[in-house]
Design an enzyme around this catalytic site. Sequence first.
Site, PDB file in Angstrom:
ATOM      1  N   ASP A 450     -21.513 -28.393 -47.095  1.00  0.00           N
ATOM      2  CA  ASP A 450     -21.971 -28.095 -48.447  1.00  0.00           C
ATOM      3  C   ASP A 450     -23.491 -27.959 -48.487  1.00  0.00           C
ATOM      4  O   ASP A 450     -24.194 -28.388 -47.558  1.00  0.00           O
ATOM      5  CB  ASP A 450     -21.525 -29.268 -49.352  1.00  0.00           C
ATOM      6  CG  ASP A 450     -21.397 -28.907 -50.818  1.00  0.00           C
ATOM      7  OD1 ASP A 450     -21.832 -27.813 -51.206  1.00  0.00           O
ATOM      8  OD2 ASP A 450     -20.870 -29.752 -51.578  1.00  0.00           O
ATOM      9  N   ASP A 520     -16.960 -23.908 -57.665  1.00  0.00           N
ATOM     10  CA  ASP A 520     -16.580 -25.241 -58.141  1.00  0.00           C
ATOM     11  C   ASP A 520     -15.739 -25.140 -59.404  1.00  0.00           C
ATOM     12  O   ASP A 520     -15.227 -26.148 -59.895  1.00  0.00           O
ATOM     13  CB  ASP A 520     -17.829 -26.076 -58.447  1.00  0.00           C
ATOM     14  CG  ASP A 520     -18.356 -26.757 -57.199  1.00  0.00           C
ATOM     15  OD1 ASP A 520     -17.740 -26.610 -56.130  1.00  0.00           O
ATOM     16  OD2 ASP A 520     -19.400 -27.435 -57.289  1.00  0.00           O
TER      17      ASP A 520
HETATM   18  C1  DGJ Z   1     -20.170 -29.274 -54.472  1.00  0.00           C
HETATM   19  C2  DGJ Z   1     -18.881 -28.770 -53.914  1.00  0.00           C
HETATM   20  O1  DGJ Z   1     -18.710 -27.425 -54.197  1.00  0.00           O
HETATM   21  C3  DGJ Z   1     -17.753 -29.635 -54.444  1.00  0.00           C
HETATM   22  O2  DGJ Z   1     -16.514 -29.136 -54.045  1.00  0.00           O
HETATM   23  C4  DGJ Z   1     -17.973 -31.027 -53.944  1.00  0.00           C
HETATM   24  O3  DGJ Z   1     -17.890 -31.025 -52.545  1.00  0.00           O
HETATM   25  C5  DGJ Z   1     -19.325 -31.549 -54.399  1.00  0.00           C
HETATM   26  N1  DGJ Z   1     -20.378 -30.637 -54.052  1.00  0.00           N
HETATM   27  C6  DGJ Z   1     -19.606 -32.889 -53.786  1.00  0.00           C
HETATM   28  O4  DGJ Z   1     -20.871 -33.345 -54.045  1.00  0.00           O
END
Ligand code: DGJ
Length: 703
Positions: A450, A520
């Site tokens: 990420d 997300d």
């Molecule tokens: C952003 C990601 O896109 C989410 O799926 C998750 O992993 C969060 N970060 C965690 O902080």
Amino acid sequence: MPITYSEKTNLFEIRTNNSSYLFGINPKGVVQHAYWGKPVIAEENADLLRSRHHSSFDADVDRETEEYGGWGGCNYAEPALKATFADGVRDLKLKYEGYEIFEANELVVHLADEHYALRVELHYKAIPEFDLVERKVRVLNEEAEPIRIEQVMAAVWTVQRLPEYRLTHVTGRWAGEYQLRTNVLSEGKKVLESRRGFTGPHSNPWFAVDGGKADEQSGQVWFGALGWSGNWKIVLEKTTFGHVRVAGGINDFDGSFLVAPGQVCESPVFTGGFSSAGFGGMSRNLHGYQRKYVLPSGRDRKVLYNSWEATEFAVTVEAQKELARQAAKLGVERFVVDDGWFGQRHSDRAGLGDWQVNPEKFPNGLQELIDEVQSLGMEFGLWVEPESVNPDSELYRRHPEWTYQFPTRTGTQLRNQLLLNLGLPEVKSFVLDFMTELLSSHEISFIKWDMNRTVTEPGISPLMEHSGEAIWLKHAEHLYEIWAELRARFPHVEFETCAGGGARIDLGILRFADQAWISDNTDARDRLTIQEGFSYAYSPAVMMCWVTESPHGFNGRSLPLSYRFHSSMMGGLGIGANISHWTDGEMAEAKRFVELYKEIRPTVLRGDLYRLESFRGSNVAAYQYVGKDRNESVVFVFLQSQFFGSEERRLLLQGLDEDAAYEVSREGRETVRLHGSTLMNVGIALTLKGDYGSELVRLKLLP
Ligand code: DGJ
């Protein structure tokens, strides 16, 4: 022979199954674009290479169609290359020097400056079966002094003459990525770019241009996708002489750098293509190309469970075990623990950078959970965000100088975090070392990588010796090197590219990533729009989609479980809900969907996608996948909202054999036998009712 050169006409032809790409050396020794479109006989078109003088204001109009024009002389179009020599001269005069063809499908055209020992290699690779051409350049400094490069594009594409030019691209924001847009290109420039240090959610390095009338099934489309995950730029320019050119590469913004004597600078790959089968044809070619030539493995996506939306930072070994037991009941194949397992990571305010398992959350270490997950028949996966650091972390206390910073400024914190300057060799080693330790000491099969913020204050610590040159370049280069090294060290581990959702997906990172987290926003209806935009450029083979809670946390929308599954089954299926709270009924229904998904997975991930209808112009959205061997097809249909009494809708399918018979199965209906001609010309009746209806239709070719 995909690539040929004719001494008689001075034309190169890159021939793919359904396109010709012609360029050649014009009478002035300039390499000039000639034609890109449906196949033609190259030697009949030598007259396309010509120079044209208009006036003292436009003395060299042909330079607007230069295949790779440097800034110099009277070239005022967006330059492919802009350089300053050590003596202060800022004028390039690139002339053709020769060419080489390798194995009939790779071409290198050599250019050199008239005076300075600066050489440019234009690399072309034909991908005949997908009507694509890969391009990149290498710039060689054979001078005794450094040369400053102010702009170096990977390629410039010239689009055929059209009465009108329509650009299709995507725009977006966090949780709303891949929104399709169209604009008419008039004289001037339209710039798609990122200056945020990574690919970004606001735009994506992909474009398509057509004459304004192409649709999903027909019409000519010129398109391209750039493989770069740092600052990038694609400039679409229409000149007053009606030339439309698309220059793309690493963004020149704040990005000049020196090439030392004897050194080479190499651009990323910019893949361009031509489709005469509309946007659908374009996407299928890009998808096939990614599967065959770009992605690091041919493996299918595993059905995964991810604990983020269920627990957020409140990770505990017991709760994760409980989720794992539930996930196993559903037929999940990979269990992934997201953020919150390490350091003092109890919220987004602390812990990033401290990649040791939190002993309160996992008193016996991570292996206890891994053992449980494996005993349940699943693989184990883990989330990391290696480029980031919370100021409240051991790492930051030890190495504040590792973050991007200017000496007189306080670094901007976004989500309470700073970014590590991955371009520094010591930071690169740190990331490689902790990842190696993590992957060697645990049985981890999957990493979700990420990155949750943009780059700001792109400076370096005054305490350190490293030059600030090319800071934007180094971050992406080192990222690729780390991923390549980790893949080599741990070939069984799969990687997901994620940047707060879909902010780092492009053909560059996809050379290393098995899959991509595209947003997300997991609301299944919003997601359909995001997935559709994503599918224009990128394959369902990498597109991860999770089934989450209803009502959804973002927008409060309630959707049936079937709708949420249908929406998520259109790529790599994941489940992200708090399944510990699911009822027996929900668990049983979900289990059936996971079983069904496993049956159709090869068709979805490896088949051809046909976008039949879109919410962009209809009350219905429908997406059809036709399996590789064309024996099977699945159609996902979604209704937005019913208007009582409106005419009965029929959905015309695509990609089938007109003369073949198919068994058509629809939930709650009798299976029928229909021919491809009926399915594609008369269609199937749509009887979805109410709001947010959805349906999955399966077709099997009958002997
Ligand atoms: C952003 C990601 O896109 C989410 O799926 C998750 O992993 C969060 N970060 C965690 O902080």
